[in-house]
Design a protein around this motif. Structure first.
Motif, PDB file in Angstrom:
ATOM      1  N   LEU A   1     -19.783 -18.372  -3.926  1.00  0.00           N
ATOM      2  CA  LEU A   1     -19.247 -17.982  -2.629  1.00  0.00           C
ATOM      3  C   LEU A   1     -17.953 -18.729  -2.327  1.00  0.00           C
ATOM      4  O   LEU A   1     -17.011 -18.163  -1.757  1.00  0.00           O
ATOM      5  N   GLN A   2     -17.937 -20.039  -2.711  1.00  0.00           N
ATOM      6  CA  GLN A   2     -16.717 -20.800  -2.501  1.00  0.00           C
ATOM      7  C   GLN A   2     -15.572 -20.230  -3.328  1.00  0.00           C
ATOM      8  O   GLN A   2     -14.451 -20.063  -2.839  1.00  0.00           O
ATOM      9  N   GLN A   3     -15.894 -19.942  -4.632  1.00  0.00           N
ATOM     10  CA  GLN A   3     -14.861 -19.356  -5.487  1.00  0.00           C
ATOM     11  C   GLN A   3     -14.451 -17.990  -4.965  1.00  0.00           C
ATOM     12  O   GLN A   3     -13.265 -17.635  -4.982  1.00  0.00           O
ATOM     13  N   ASN A   4     -15.456 -17.234  -4.510  1.00  0.00           N
ATOM     14  CA  ASN A   4     -15.155 -15.912  -3.967  1.00  0.00           C
ATOM     15  C   ASN A   4     -14.306 -16.030  -2.709  1.00  0.00           C
ATOM     16  O   ASN A   4     -13.377 -15.236  -2.495  1.00  0.00           O
ATOM     17  N   ARG A   5     -14.625 -17.066  -1.896  1.00  0.00           N
ATOM     18  CA  ARG A   5     -13.834 -17.275  -0.685  1.00  0.00           C
ATOM     19  C   ARG A   5     -12.397 -17.662  -1.052  1.00  0.00           C
ATOM     20  O   ARG A   5     -11.441 -17.165  -0.453  1.00  0.00           O
ATOM     21  N   VAL A   6     -12.292 -18.546  -2.073  1.00  0.00           N
ATOM     22  CA  VAL A   6     -10.951 -18.929  -2.525  1.00  0.00           C
ATOM     23  C   VAL A   6     -10.220 -17.723  -3.098  1.00  0.00           C
ATOM     24  O   VAL A   6      -9.043 -17.490  -2.815  1.00  0.00           O
ATOM     25  N   THR A   7     -10.958 -16.949  -3.921  1.00  0.00           N
ATOM     26  CA  THR A   7     -10.361 -15.749  -4.514  1.00  0.00           C
ATOM     27  C   THR A   7      -9.955 -14.758  -3.437  1.00  0.00           C
ATOM     28  O   THR A   7      -8.884 -14.148  -3.504  1.00  0.00           O
ATOM     29  N   GLN A   8     -10.857 -14.606  -2.439  1.00  0.00           N
ATOM     30  CA  GLN A   8     -10.559 -13.674  -1.358  1.00  0.00           C
ATOM     31  C   GLN A   8      -9.325 -14.116  -0.585  1.00  0.00           C
ATOM     32  O   GLN A   8      -8.453 -13.304  -0.239  1.00  0.00           O
ATOM     33  N   LYS A   9      -9.265 -15.442  -0.345  1.00  0.00           N
ATOM     34  CA  LYS A   9      -8.075 -15.950   0.340  1.00  0.00           C
ATOM     35  C   LYS A   9      -6.832 -15.732  -0.505  1.00  0.00           C
ATOM     36  O   LYS A   9      -5.755 -15.415   0.017  1.00  0.00           O
TER      37      LYS A   9
ATOM     38  N   PHE B   1      -3.807 -13.635   0.440  1.00  0.00           N
ATOM     39  CA  PHE B   1      -2.469 -14.235   0.383  1.00  0.00           C
ATOM     40  C   PHE B   1      -1.520 -13.343  -0.405  1.00  0.00           C
ATOM     41  O   PHE B   1      -0.387 -13.078   0.025  1.00  0.00           O
ATOM     42  N   LEU B   2      -1.989 -12.883  -1.594  1.00  0.00           N
ATOM     43  CA  LEU B   2      -1.124 -12.062  -2.440  1.00  0.00           C
ATOM     44  C   LEU B   2      -0.844 -10.703  -1.805  1.00  0.00           C
ATOM     45  O   LEU B   2       0.153 -10.062  -2.151  1.00  0.00           O
ATOM     46  N   ALA B   3      -1.743 -10.263  -0.918  1.00  0.00           N
ATOM     47  CA  ALA B   3      -1.496  -8.984  -0.245  1.00  0.00           C
ATOM     48  C   ALA B   3      -0.278  -9.073   0.660  1.00  0.00           C
ATOM     49  O   ALA B   3       0.349  -8.052   0.968  1.00  0.00           O
ATOM     50  N   TYR B   4       0.045 -10.279   1.080  1.00  0.00           N
ATOM     51  CA  TYR B   4       1.169 -10.440   2.002  1.00  0.00           C
ATOM     52  C   TYR B   4       2.214 -11.432   1.488  1.00  0.00           C
ATOM     53  O   TYR B   4       3.134 -11.789   2.234  1.00  0.00           O
ATOM     54  N   HIS B   5       2.064 -11.893   0.252  1.00  0.00           N
ATOM     55  CA  HIS B   5       3.018 -12.857  -0.288  1.00  0.00           C
ATOM     56  C   HIS B   5       3.363 -12.502  -1.730  1.00  0.00           C
ATOM     57  O   HIS B   5       2.600 -11.814  -2.432  1.00  0.00           O
ATOM     58  N   ASP B   6       4.488 -13.004  -2.151  1.00  0.00           N
ATOM     59  CA  ASP B   6       4.938 -12.827  -3.530  1.00  0.00           C
ATOM     60  C   ASP B   6       4.207 -13.820  -4.433  1.00  0.00           C
ATOM     61  O   ASP B   6       4.100 -15.015  -4.101  1.00  0.00           O
TER      62      ASP B   6
ATOM     63  N   LEU C   1       4.992 -15.046  -7.379  1.00  0.00           N
ATOM     64  CA  LEU C   1       5.816 -16.032  -8.081  1.00  0.00           C
ATOM     65  C   LEU C   1       6.311 -17.135  -7.142  1.00  0.00           C
ATOM     66  O   LEU C   1       6.138 -18.324  -7.413  1.00  0.00           O
ATOM     67  N   THR C   2       6.917 -16.744  -6.038  1.00  0.00           N
ATOM     68  CA  THR C   2       7.551 -17.724  -5.153  1.00  0.00           C
ATOM     69  C   THR C   2       6.676 -18.144  -3.984  1.00  0.00           C
ATOM     70  O   THR C   2       6.954 -19.167  -3.342  1.00  0.00           O
ATOM     71  N   GLY C   3       5.617 -17.380  -3.693  1.00  0.00           N
ATOM     72  CA  GLY C   3       4.782 -17.680  -2.538  1.00  0.00           C
ATOM     73  C   GLY C   3       5.404 -17.251  -1.220  1.00  0.00           C
ATOM     74  O   GLY C   3       4.853 -17.510  -0.146  1.00  0.00           O
ATOM     75  N   LEU C   4       6.538 -16.573  -1.282  1.00  0.00           N
ATOM     76  CA  LEU C   4       7.206 -16.109  -0.064  1.00  0.00           C
ATOM     77  C   LEU C   4       6.510 -14.861   0.480  1.00  0.00           C
ATOM     78  O   LEU C   4       5.831 -14.142  -0.260  1.00  0.00           O
ATOM     79  N   PRO C   5       6.674 -14.577   1.763  1.00  0.00           N
ATOM     80  CA  PRO C   5       6.150 -13.314   2.308  1.00  0.00           C
ATOM     81  C   PRO C   5       6.723 -12.126   1.544  1.00  0.00           C
ATOM     82  O   PRO C   5       7.876 -12.155   1.104  1.00  0.00           O
ATOM     83  N   ASN C   6       5.893 -11.088   1.394  1.00  0.00           N
ATOM     84  CA  ASN C   6       6.387  -9.878   0.744  1.00  0.00           C
ATOM     85  C   ASN C   6       6.881  -8.893   1.800  1.00  0.00           C
ATOM     86  O   ASN C   6       6.977  -9.216   2.983  1.00  0.00           O
ATOM     87  N   ARG C   7       7.178  -7.699   1.371  1.00  0.00           N
ATOM     88  CA  ARG C   7       7.763  -6.705   2.286  1.00  0.00           C
ATOM     89  C   ARG C   7       6.824  -6.404   3.447  1.00  0.00           C
ATOM     90  O   ARG C   7       7.266  -6.279   4.597  1.00  0.00           O
ATOM     91  N   GLN C   8       5.518  -6.296   3.163  1.00  0.00           N
ATOM     92  CA  GLN C   8       4.563  -5.970   4.209  1.00  0.00           C
ATOM     93  C   GLN C   8       4.568  -7.026   5.318  1.00  0.00           C
ATOM     94  O   GLN C   8       4.617  -6.718   6.505  1.00  0.00           O
ATOM     95  N   LEU C   9       4.495  -8.300   4.905  1.00  0.00           N
ATOM     96  CA  LEU C   9       4.499  -9.375   5.888  1.00  0.00           C
ATOM     97  C   LEU C   9       5.861  -9.482   6.564  1.00  0.00           C
ATOM     98  O   LEU C   9       5.951  -9.812   7.754  1.00  0.00           O
ATOM     99  N   ALA C  10       6.918  -9.220   5.804  1.00  0.00           N
ATOM    100  CA  ALA C  10       8.263  -9.261   6.392  1.00  0.00           C
ATOM    101  C   ALA C  10       8.392  -8.222   7.508  1.00  0.00           C
ATOM    102  O   ALA C  10       9.024  -8.484   8.547  1.00  0.00           O
ATOM    103  N   MET C  11       7.803  -7.053   7.317  1.00  0.00           N
ATOM    104  CA  MET C  11       7.846  -6.024   8.358  1.00  0.00           C
ATOM    105  C   MET C  11       7.121  -6.495   9.617  1.00  0.00           C
ATOM    106  O   MET C  11       7.568  -6.258  10.742  1.00  0.00           O
TER     107      MET C  11
END
Length: 764
Positions: A307-315, A319-324, A326-336
């Motif tokens: 569950l912890q790994q799943n929670r980390v994976t889920q996070k 995170f990747l759903a809204y961040h790049d 490679l750089t960890g920067l916000p992606n287009r979705q989060l930028a909008m």
């Protein structure tokens, strides 16, 4: 979100159900196994009680038999006093010898005196006149045998019990015969029985008096059990049974199996300690519970870890759903989303916001030459430095590849935006150290302002992108604000790009041909095929407007194939018309060279037209040849193998080296018009052109100068032994029919002032 929570909870529920099932099994096994053991113990004790009953019955039966034999003998000899008659004494001795438990025989006188028959004592050894047993033995109503209370023998000092029988008739003062049983003999009889620790065997009179107990406990023999609840509830009312009770002499809980003897007033009891019986069960239960606990702990730990790994994976996924990645920067979705917040603040404050579209300059060269790992490290370094140049309330986002977005909120005017932009450009001037080497880069920035340039994310993004390309065109490493002129140009570019897709199908492309002459003889030796687009709405469009668009969209490959095929067809048409044969030069795009199956395209065009390959010349730019020399060389060699001519176009503007020229084995160098146009007035251009001509001569290469527009230039080229020339002085690009007419009329060059077409087939 709710579905995700349900999925997260589903596994613990399943694991919990499995663990509950495991513990339910442990509980069921524990209950059923305990019940089985107790039931089995009850059956075993019942069998033990039966066995003890049989042995006790045998002992008392032998004693009773001996007494009956002796009583019968006395009845047959009515006047004999038992203690005086030697025959009777011999009979008693014989009976004692035959019996396992019959110890000796005693007589009890009417006055209570007890005499031991074998001792022949006339004086009593004891007197039982005041004993309850004595009164019972002389009770005239009593019939059959009587078993006395246990007492300690005066002779042996051990516990004994008297089994008495009345003697009929007169025997002097003799009242009864008593067979003496030594209770220790019962111990020997029961030694073979397997009694668990803390278990016991007991023989009790029907009135509750304990006659025997093994193992022995002080105070047990002779003690009555009649007042106890167990005796009243079980022994007194039932012939046999099994029950559980605490011991009368200790607090140990036991399982008790009892039986009443039918032949004698005795009760047999066999017991086993519940703790002893259940000890193996407890050990097995302990092991099973230990295993179950281990499984529970391990399963719980694994579930928790999962569950912890799943929670980390889920996070991480969130995170990747809204961040790049490679750089960890916000992606287009989060930028909008951030953009909506920024313009919301701007609207409330009646202020402005800005969108910066940033693109690294020549980043593709870094990836192609140094590898993607260096490119990725460079991108992360650029992102880190740009992040140092903005406020925490601003947003920097990776838009994709080498493109970034920066959203600036709470800006007063364009000067504020310029300050941030210049800070970014300055910060990127320093090189990046990657793997021990320094790597420099620059960035081009396009800027769109809210609400001046648009009110939504997509509109500002498009305009910032357009402004960024204007910064690229301005020489890179700079920034440019958007204006409406850029928008008009972007719309025109889009319109042309859409039109290119139908131009090939609709036959809207044509070729113009610019003559090339030999400077020594003045004769036409070739022509360069130049594409034009007859747009149905915009009219004739020159290649500098649509070729870059075609290259960006990839349509240049199809267009280039058409140019080669059409040029070969037209060359054969001229030869078939009897016109002089000359070489036709065709430009190749870098993209066409890489992706266009060039060799097959050329082979098909030559085969379909029937043109001799020596009359077709391919003009290659320096950038095509030196990007990947190892892969280019084999292609160039195969093209030469077809019999084609090769020339390097725009020579001098790139960075070819003599070693490349030697290895590529081209036929001609085409001197770029940027050096030719002003060479008569610019000494530096004249020196460059002179050097190129001399270098080509040393490598046995021909030279051709393009952009010849005046006589002075023509004279300079001829005097410096340039081989060929083309330009507006000689002839402007013309359609095929115009070139055919000029060739058939044999027009002369412009330098004599008599030609209507400015090229010649021979020098005047």
């Amino acid at each position: 979100m709710e579905a995700r929570k349900i999925r997260r909870l589903w596994m613990p529920v399943q694991v919990g159900f499995l663990l509950m099932t495991l513990w339910a099994f442990v509980g069921y096994w524990s209950w059923s196994e305990r019940a089985r053991i107790l039931d089995l113990t009850s059956v075993t004790l019942q069998q033990l009680a039966i066995s003890i009953e049989e042995q006790t019955l045998r002992l008392f039966k032998m004693t009773e038999t001996a007494l009956l034999v002796e009583t019968d003998w006395l009845n047959d000899h009515p006047n004999v006093y038992p203690n005086d008659d030697k025959r009777f004494i011999a009979l008693v001795g014989q009976q004692i010898a035959l019996s396992d438990g019959f110890l000796d025989l005693r007589t009890v006188d009417t006055d209570g005196g007890v005499h031991l028959i074998p001792s022949l004592l006339r004086e009593p050894v004891s007197n039982v006149a005041d004993h309850e047993d004595f009164r019972i033995q002389f009770d005239p109503k009593r019939r059959g045998l009587y078993i006395s209370e246990p007492f300690i023998s005066d002779v042996s000092g051990s516990w004994i019990v008297a089994v008495t029988a009345p003697v009929a008739g007169g025997r002097g003062n003799t009242a009864v015969l008593s067979g003496i049983i030594e209770l220790d003999r019962l111990t020997k009889l029961f030694e073979a029985q397997r009694i668990k620790p803390n278990g016991s065997i007991a023989v009790v009179r029907a009135d509750g008096t304990t006659l025997f107990r093994a193992p022995a406990i002080a105070g047990a023999i002779g003690k009555t059990m009649a007042p106890t609840p167990d005796f009243k509830e079980h022994f007194a009312i039932s012939d046999h049974g099994v029950f559980r009770a605490k011991g009368a002499y200790d607090d140990i809980e036991r399982i008790v199996s009892f039986r009443k003897m039918k032949a004698y007033p005795l009760i047999i009891a066999a017991t086993a300690s519940v703790d002893d019986v259940l000890a193996p069960w407890r050990q097995e239960l302990l092991v099973l519970c230990g295993i179950a606990w281990l499984v529970t702990i391990l399963t719980s730990a694994m579930t928790y870890h999962f569950l912890q790994q799943n929670r980390v994976t889920q996070k991480r996924i969130e995170f990747l759903a809204y961040h790049d990645a490679l750089t960890g920067l916000p992606n287009r979705q989060l930028a909008m989303d951030r953009f909506a917040q920024i313009i919301g603040r701007a609207d409330r404050a009646n202020g402005k916001a800005a969108m910066l579209f940033l693109d690294l300059d020549n980043f593709k060269v870094v990836n192609d030459s140094l590898g993607h790992s260096i490119g990725d490290a460079l991108l992360k370094g650029v992102a880190e430095r740009m992040g140092e140049c903005i406020r925490e309330t601003d947003t920097i986002s990776r838009h994709g590849g080498d493109e970034f977005l920066i959203l600036l909120g709470d800006v007063r005017d364009n000067d504020c935006i310029s300050l941030v932009t210049e800070k970014i450009l300055t910060r990127l001037e320093s090189s990046f150290e990657i793997d021990g080497q320094n790597h420099a880069t620059s960035i081009s920035i396009g800027i769109a302002v809210y609400p001046d340039d648009g009110g939504d994310f997509e509109t500002l993004l498009k305009k910032a992108d357009t402004a960024m390309y204007r910064a690229k065109e301005a020489g890179r490493n700079t920034y440019h604000f958007f204006n409406e002129q850029m928008n008009a140009q972007a719309l025109e570019t889009l319109h042309l790009q859409n039109g290119l897709r139908r131009a090939l199908t609709n036959g809207e492309f044509i070729l113009h041909y610019q003559p090339q002459i030999d400077l020594l003889s003045g004769r036409l030796v070739g022509a360069e095929a130049l594409i034009r687009w007859k747009h149905p709405e915009l009219g004739l469009i020159l290649p500098n407007r649509f070729i870059p668009i075609a290259e960006d969209s990839g349509l240049i490959v199809q267009i280039g194939s058409w140019v080669v095929g059409e040029a070969c067809r037209q060359a054969m048409a001229w030869q078939a018309a009897g016109l002089p044969k000359f070489v036709l030069a065709v430009n190749l795009s870098a993209l066409q060279f890489k992706r266009g199956n060039l060799e097959q395209t050329l082979a098909d065009a030559l085969e379909q037209s029937g043109l001799d390959p020596k009359f077709l010349e391919l003009e290659l730019t320096e950038s095509i040849l030196i990007q990947d020399i190892q892969s280019v060389l084999p292609i160039v060699e195969r093209l030469k193998g077809l019999g084609l001519r090769l020339s390097i176009d725009d020579f001098g503007t790139g960075y070819s080296s003599l070693s490349y020229l030697k290895r590529l084995k081209v036929d001609k160098l085409k001197i770029d018009q940027s050096f030719v146009r002003d060479l008569a007035s610019d000494p530096e251009d004249a020196a460059i052109v002179r050097t190129i001509i001399q270098m080509a001569k040393s490598l046995n290469l021909k030279t051709i100068a393009e952009g010849v527009e005046d006589k002075e230039t023509l004279s300079f080229l001829r005097s410096n032994h340039c081989d060929e020339a083309q330009g507006f002085l000689i002839g402007s690009p013309m359609e095929a029919d115009q070139l055919s007419a000029a060739l058939s009329q044999k027009k002369v060059s412009a330098h004599d002032g008599r030609a209507s077409y400015v090229f010649c087939t021979e020098m005047p």
